[in-house]
Motif scaffolding. Structure first.
Motif, PDB file in Angstrom:
ATOM      1  N   SER A  42       0.832  -1.203   0.000  1.00 60.89           N
ATOM      2  CA  SER A  42       0.000   0.000   0.000  1.00 60.89           C
ATOM      3  C   SER A  42       0.864   1.249   0.000  1.00 60.89           C
ATOM      4  O   SER A  42       2.022   1.237   0.416  1.00 60.89           O
ATOM      5  CB  SER A  42      -0.926   0.026   1.225  1.00 60.89           C
ATOM      6  OG  SER A  42      -0.177   0.268   2.400  1.00 60.89           O
ATOM      7  N   GLU A  51      -3.302  -1.237  -2.512  1.00 58.51           N
ATOM      8  CA  GLU A  51      -4.180  -0.109  -2.175  1.00 58.51           C
ATOM      9  C   GLU A  51      -3.407   1.190  -2.114  1.00 58.51           C
ATOM     10  O   GLU A  51      -2.256   1.228  -1.683  1.00 58.51           O
ATOM     11  CB  GLU A  51      -4.865  -0.368  -0.829  1.00 58.51           C
ATOM     12  CG  GLU A  51      -5.857   0.714  -0.420  1.00 58.51           C
ATOM     13  CD  GLU A  51      -6.634   0.372   0.843  1.00 58.51           C
ATOM     14  OE1 GLU A  51      -7.564   1.121   1.191  1.00 58.51           O
ATOM     15  OE2 GLU A  51      -6.325  -0.666   1.474  1.00 58.51           O
ATOM     16  N   GLY A  96      -6.297  -2.455  -8.224  1.00 65.25           N
ATOM     17  CA  GLY A  96      -6.453  -2.451  -6.775  1.00 65.25           C
ATOM     18  C   GLY A  96      -7.404  -1.362  -6.310  1.00 65.25           C
ATOM     19  O   GLY A  96      -8.079  -0.700  -7.104  1.00 65.25           O
ATOM     20  N   ILE A  97      -7.435  -1.139  -5.023  1.00 65.80           N
ATOM     21  CA  ILE A  97      -8.343  -0.172  -4.397  1.00 65.80           C
ATOM     22  C   ILE A  97      -7.667   1.191  -4.294  1.00 65.80           C
ATOM     23  O   ILE A  97      -6.499   1.291  -3.910  1.00 65.80           O
ATOM     24  CB  ILE A  97      -8.764  -0.666  -3.004  1.00 65.80           C
ATOM     25  CG1 ILE A  97      -9.674  -1.899  -3.138  1.00 65.80           C
ATOM     26  CG2 ILE A  97      -9.490   0.441  -2.224  1.00 65.80           C
ATOM     27  CD1 ILE A  97     -10.027  -2.546  -1.832  1.00 65.80           C
ATOM     28  N   ARG A 127      -8.310   5.104  -2.722  1.00 67.14           N
ATOM     29  CA  ARG A 127      -9.078   6.043  -1.898  1.00 67.14           C
ATOM     30  C   ARG A 127      -8.395   7.401  -2.041  1.00 67.14           C
ATOM     31  O   ARG A 127      -7.259   7.568  -1.601  1.00 67.14           O
ATOM     32  CB  ARG A 127      -9.104   5.614  -0.431  1.00 67.14           C
ATOM     33  CG  ARG A 127      -9.668   4.203  -0.200  1.00 67.14           C
ATOM     34  CD  ARG A 127      -9.578   3.842   1.271  1.00 67.14           C
ATOM     35  NE  ARG A 127      -9.829   2.442   1.530  1.00 67.14           N
ATOM     36  CZ  ARG A 127     -11.005   1.920   1.861  1.00 67.14           C
ATOM     37  NH1 ARG A 127     -12.061   2.703   1.940  1.00 67.14           N
ATOM     38  NH2 ARG A 127     -11.141   0.628   2.109  1.00 67.14           N
ATOM     39  N   SER A 168     -10.675  -1.705 -11.361  1.00 67.60           N
ATOM     40  CA  SER A 168     -10.745  -1.833  -9.906  1.00 67.60           C
ATOM     41  C   SER A 168     -12.187  -2.101  -9.477  1.00 67.60           C
ATOM     42  O   SER A 168     -13.128  -1.552 -10.058  1.00 67.60           O
ATOM     43  CB  SER A 168     -10.248  -0.557  -9.237  1.00 67.60           C
ATOM     44  OG  SER A 168     -10.492  -0.579  -7.842  1.00 67.60           O
TER      45      SER A 168
END
Length: 214
Positions: A116, A134, A149-150, A152, A170
């Protein structure tokens, strides 16, 4: 609320469930300073926050404060405090590369599953974000590669933040307080943004230098 715990894998900064992030940040600073010369600049520790998903928006702030105090977070853990030891359910490898002078973090590598990037500003990834990896960013995220992937974004800077990527497949993204799930694959440069309080995805129009809204 904030304590250091020694585990078989190393030293963990353990943060219990809380309601006030500013109180947590101050307690982290007080705790590190109270330990005097225990730490040397650049020492690596791990971070575990109870109710991790609940506090995901605060993680960049916590990571930034730890870095300001001269420490490096090597892994983010997800778990709880057991009777005699910390019970780790998941261990995520933090990718630590230097920030630019503007505060943007540039990472030049592929992010594999279990890795990450957590940063309080904008993030540029020159590489692929694989499934299981992430990015958590305070601002916008640009990926010069595939996004599986994620992501945010906008944790600090809000709904004006965007996610731009060369291709997108994603299952989940978040911009500020808004969350979106996706099933379709986009095999072209695209941009994810907020419009009318919804997360939208559209083709990136290089001629216009922005969003193709047609």
């Amino acid at each position: 609320m904030v304590d250091f715990k020694m585990t078989k894998d190393g030293l963990v900064l353990y943060i219990k469930d809380y309601t006030d992030i500013f109180d947590v940040l101050q307690k982290i600073e007080d705790k590190v300073k109270s330990m005097g010369n225990f730490f040397a600049k650049g020492d690596k520790i791990m971070l575990l926050i109870e109710e991790h998903e609940k506090h995901i928006a605060d993680v960049p702030k916590i990571v930034a404060r730890v870095q300001e105090l001269g420490l490096t977070i090597s892994h983010v853990l997800m778990g709880t405090e057991g009777a005699n030891e910390v019970v780790v359910k998941k261990k995520v490898d933090m990718v630590n590369q230097g920030d630019t002078r503007s505060g943007t973090k540039i990472v030049k590598k592929n992010l594999r599953s279990g890795q990450s990037i957590i940063h309080s500003g904008d993030v540029i990834l020159i590489g692929n974000l694989h499934a299981g990896a992430e990015i958590v960013a305070g601002g916008s995220v640009v990926i010069f590669g595939r996004c599986q992937g994620i992501v945010r974004a906008g944790i600090n800077e809000g709904r004006e933040s965007v996610i731009a990527t060369l291709s997108f497949e994603s299952p989940f993204v978040q911009i500020s307080d808004l969350k979106g799930t996706f099933t379709e694959k986009y095999e072209f440069p695209c941009i994810i943004y907020v419009k009318s309080s919804r997360i939208e995805i559209n083709k990136y129009d290089s001629k216009l230098g922005g969003i193709n809204v047609e």
